[in-house]
Design a protein around this motif. Structure first.
Motif, mmCIF file in Angstrom:
data_model
loop_
_atom_site.group_PDB
_atom_site.id
_atom_site.type_symbol
_atom_site.label_atom_id
_atom_site.label_comp_id
_atom_site.label_asym_id
_atom_site.label_seq_id
_atom_site.Cartn_x
_atom_site.Cartn_y
_atom_site.Cartn_z
ATOM 1 N N LEU A 22 34.463 27.094 42.882
ATOM 2 C CA LEU A 22 34.486 27.704 41.551
ATOM 3 C C LEU A 22 33.588 26.929 40.586
ATOM 4 N N GLU A 27 32.369 28.745 37.173
ATOM 5 C CA GLU A 27 33.576 29.469 36.771
ATOM 6 C C GLU A 27 34.465 28.532 35.960
ATOM 7 N N TYR A 49 43.544 32.357 42.768
ATOM 8 C CA TYR A 49 42.459 31.881 41.912
ATOM 9 C C TYR A 49 41.843 33.079 41.193
ATOM 10 N N VAL A 51 38.202 34.820 39.347
ATOM 11 C CA VAL A 51 36.750 34.825 39.213
ATOM 12 C C VAL A 51 36.434 35.676 37.985
#
Length: 97
Positions: A22, A27, A49, A51
């Motif tokens: 990430l 991110e 998680y 995005v």
């Protein structure tokens, strides 16, 4: 059965690797933990998680999925979310050892 030490090692490895992927893709979200469900004959690991950049979703998810497959069959589900004007894709995964 998997020892507590092994479970902790797997959880730490997943969080570290997912967060590094990430971060590499700029991110803002970071995964903080992996949950563990102890069953009679196996141990189930579960995590989530996010995005935010949907243009990067496919490449990020592909890289994370490739990493997670080292733990055998991984179930992955994703859902596009719009929350208070924020758009992101939430991805949940789980696998049993």
């Amino acid at each position: 059965m998997i020892s507590q030490e092994e479970k902790d090692k797997i959880k730490e490895e997943i969080v570290t690797k997912v967060n590094s992927i990430l971060e590499k893709n700029n991110e803002s979200y970071r995964m903080d933990k992996v949950n563990v469900l102890n069953k009679a004959d196996s141990v189930k690991f579960m995590g989530t998680y996010r995005v935010y950049d949907r243009r990067k979703y496919n490449s990020i998810s592909r890289e994370i999925e490739t990493f997670l497959k080292k733990y055998r069959d991984v179930s992955i589900n994703s859902k596009k979310i719009r929350d208070s004007g924020m758009k992101f894709t939430t991805v949940s995964f789980n696998f049993e050892l």
